[in-house]
Design a protein around this motif. Sequence first.
Motif, PDB file in Angstrom:
ATOM      1  N   ASN A 185       0.569  -1.157  -0.139  1.00  0.00           N
ATOM      2  CA  ASN A 185      -0.033  -0.036  -0.081  1.00  0.00           C
ATOM      3  C   ASN A 185       0.782   1.111  -0.094  1.00  0.00           C
ATOM      4  O   ASN A 185       1.643   1.571  -0.780  1.00  0.00           O
ATOM      5  CB  ASN A 185      -1.017   0.152   1.135  1.00  0.00           C
ATOM      6  N   LYS A 186       0.896   1.874   1.107  1.00  0.00           N
ATOM      7  CA  LYS A 186       1.616   3.341   1.107  1.00  0.00           C
ATOM      8  C   LYS A 186       2.723   3.198   2.118  1.00  0.00           C
ATOM      9  O   LYS A 186       3.143   4.218   2.769  1.00  0.00           O
ATOM     10  CB  LYS A 186       0.669   4.603   1.348  1.00  0.00           C
ATOM     11  N   ASN A 187       3.081   1.939   2.604  1.00  0.00           N
ATOM     12  CA  ASN A 187       3.995   1.724   3.555  1.00  0.00           C
ATOM     13  C   ASN A 187       5.255   1.049   3.065  1.00  0.00           C
ATOM     14  O   ASN A 187       5.381   0.297   2.177  1.00  0.00           O
ATOM     15  CB  ASN A 187       3.566   0.819   4.548  1.00  0.00           C
ATOM     16  N   THR A 188       6.410   1.165   3.736  1.00  0.00           N
ATOM     17  CA  THR A 188       7.448   0.516   3.346  1.00  0.00           C
ATOM     18  C   THR A 188       8.444   0.201   4.646  1.00  0.00           C
ATOM     19  O   THR A 188       8.645   1.147   5.587  1.00  0.00           O
ATOM     20  CB  THR A 188       8.495   1.400   2.318  1.00  0.00           C
ATOM     21  N   ILE A 189       8.950  -0.920   4.711  1.00  0.00           N
ATOM     22  CA  ILE A 189       9.918  -1.493   5.926  1.00  0.00           C
ATOM     23  C   ILE A 189      11.229  -1.791   5.548  1.00  0.00           C
ATOM     24  O   ILE A 189      11.127  -2.714   4.305  1.00  0.00           O
ATOM     25  CB  ILE A 189       9.167  -2.383   6.821  1.00  0.00           C
ATOM     26  N   GLN A 190      12.111  -1.322   6.030  1.00  0.00           N
ATOM     27  CA  GLN A 190      13.468  -2.087   5.628  1.00  0.00           C
ATOM     28  C   GLN A 190      14.251  -2.365   6.818  1.00  0.00           C
ATOM     29  O   GLN A 190      14.455  -1.645   7.479  1.00  0.00           O
ATOM     30  CB  GLN A 190      14.226  -1.176   4.779  1.00  0.00           C
ATOM     31  N   ALA A 191      14.959  -3.449   6.686  1.00  0.00           N
ATOM     32  CA  ALA A 191      15.870  -4.060   7.885  1.00  0.00           C
ATOM     33  C   ALA A 191      16.886  -4.770   7.327  1.00  0.00           C
ATOM     34  O   ALA A 191      17.077  -5.169   6.246  1.00  0.00           O
ATOM     35  CB  ALA A 191      14.979  -5.086   8.940  1.00  0.00           C
ATOM     36  N   GLY A 192      17.950  -4.756   8.295  1.00  0.00           N
ATOM     37  CA  GLY A 192      19.158  -5.628   7.950  1.00  0.00           C
ATOM     38  C   GLY A 192      20.161  -5.799   9.229  1.00  0.00           C
ATOM     39  O   GLY A 192      19.805  -5.105  10.069  1.00  0.00           O
TER      40      GLY A 192
END
Length: 756
Positions: free
Chosen positions: A461-468
């Motif tokens: 949708n209008k969301n983004t998540i980034q992890a590392g």
Amino acid sequence: MKTFIKLLLLVVGFSVNAQNSISGTITDNNNNPLEEVQIYAQELHKGTTTKEGGSYVLRNIPKGKIKITFSYLGYKTVYKIIDFNKENIVLDIQLQETPFNMDEVVISAPFNKLQSENVMKIESISAKSILKTGGTSLVEGITNIPGVSQISTGASIGKPVIRGLSGNRVLVYTQGIRLENQQFGGEHGLGINDAGISNIEVIKGPASLLYGSDALGGVLYLIPEKFAAENSKELNFSHRFFGNTLGTNTSVGAKLSSESWKFLARGTYADHVDYKIPTDERVTNNRFNEKDFKTGIAYSKNKFTSEIRYNFNRSLLGLPEEGIAEQSTSRTLLEPYQAIDNHIISSHNHFFLGDSKIDLDLGYTFNDRQEFEEHHDDHEDEDEHDHEHEEEEHEEAALRMKLKTFSYNAKYHFPKMGNVEILSGVQGLHQTNTNFGEEILIPDATINDFGVFTTAYYSWNKNTIQAGIRYDNRNIDTQQHEVAHEDEIHVFEAIDKTFNSFTSSLGFKTSLTDNLVARINIATGFRAPTLAELSSNGVHHGTNRFEKGNSNLTNEKNTQFDLSLEYKTEHFELFANGFYNLLNDYIFISPTGEVEDGEPVYSYLQEDAKLYGGEFGFHLHPHPLDWLHLESSFETVIGEQDNGDYLPLIPANSLKNTLRTEFDIKKWMQQGYASLTLKSTFSQNNIGPFETYSPSYNLVNFGFGGDINLSNLKFSTSLSVNNLLDTKYVDHLSRLKSDEILNQGRNIILGINFNI
């Protein structure tokens, strides 16, 4: 290296002959064709521009998913990921007008998204924008980004400061590889000329997940100029004159491109006398000159692209030791001074494997740093023959260090799984430091780095998540030295130390409304102690102190929380960026009260600390006054040790207001601009234990320029006047502040640029 070359030949040999292409027409929202729109595939090093009628064609594209951007000044950038599985694709694009900056692809982030899609808030400034500000150096130019400042040594040397952190806490990348140039010294500049740089990106906050040690405070990412569009050639000449330093900066560049091969070369020469302060006096021996050469070659064919670049920079930098002394406009350097040679070779490669991709960056840097000090003849009784023989010999540097660094960076982009993208990589370097001078500050040493990381990006949708997550290992191995100097024996004990660290990051971006975007990030970073911090034992003439290392130092570690809010409408933009940075075992240098070799002794200590603050501002573009822009930004940072003391070298709070107009004058002047800026720097009362209070000041800057069309003659010109009112001031981060030497007075900069 031989294995790498064989791999390249193997990939090229198995490439199929079919060539994909994309073509179409680009128009504005009224269906009028747009000429000179840039179409560019960053990972292919390929681009073209639209012709008369708005048509374009880009050939020789490999199969798979390729990112292509369509950008034009004054219009929103369009960013497409296109799956090339047939020989020809037709794509027509309609661009929408925007009064704000173009939304560019961010190269320093792992997935190369548009800034509007990025989880991290990354600032970007173009080289053209830097030229408009009239900065004498590259670092001075980027101080226009909120949250970025510089530690300066007069007009010649600048070190970037990001939210109060500097030195080895800010990692610099150029040509896709890390820059290693003995950056531990407070008076050690970048050694890179701004000519041949297209954009500068700044990551404000820990980026150790992507870049390893030394990215604890942030990253300064320098993007080299692009090659010419396919089947074209360019010749460029630019010249700038600086009234204050009677300085010149002249650059000549040439580009030539076919469909598969591309070549460019650029030579630059800069020369400045001592800078003038508002009292009409010059600061003795702040003169400097610089020679810079950049060249590159690129090849792209089906499933493989490669780009090789080389940069040589020779800088001769005077160090103002006597302050306001002999008044001269001579360009001959006095002692003490630095002579620095920088060689940077990089190889940037992409292997396209259908839906996946491998990026491979290889780099080699060679930094030859010589520091010459003032000599006094203490041997008046030597015979005439020996005296004449001495004068015939070439003077040796008091301090000379040769730093050689081989670095590698390999990343694998996994096939995209729905809305999930995953990237894994390995990075490392092998580095040697060797001494050749009369004196030794840091010992001969070998340093090896190795890091492995994985990061993932998911959008819905209008969301983004980034992890590392990432793991790093650094080993520092030094040789034992005993150096006799002025009846003192300086002992460098051998050390063999290994530093390890895990780092991680988590970021979330969401559109709260159609106009309001929020970004929340938490990241950890680390920095292994430098060779200088662990083992220095000698006089550092550039800083006028005797520095002693501390072999018991441990890793610096930090955790930073970031919150970013952006509100945008058609005529108004508002931003607020806040951060809180917890630093464990912060390393700093402190006087011991002792004196050795006639200089005060400083040693390295550790203490927990914290930094907090942010940047806030707005951009107003009122309707129907489409030619008018009002921009304002405020930045603040506070640094405190856990023992209650403030951290040193923290920039003062500042407020910048700019009134800018854009205009065209018939057909003879296009993309014209005029700007008036008032920068108010507040007093710095939060000072470190060995610093002094800095009063407030206001600077007024003016800019004017545009693209000129006179018959068949086309060129761009710029006029900048910095410190228009010739205000007397001393910046808190000036290294000359302790000698009460004023910063530069009024400086008028004239620039001209021809593209043939």
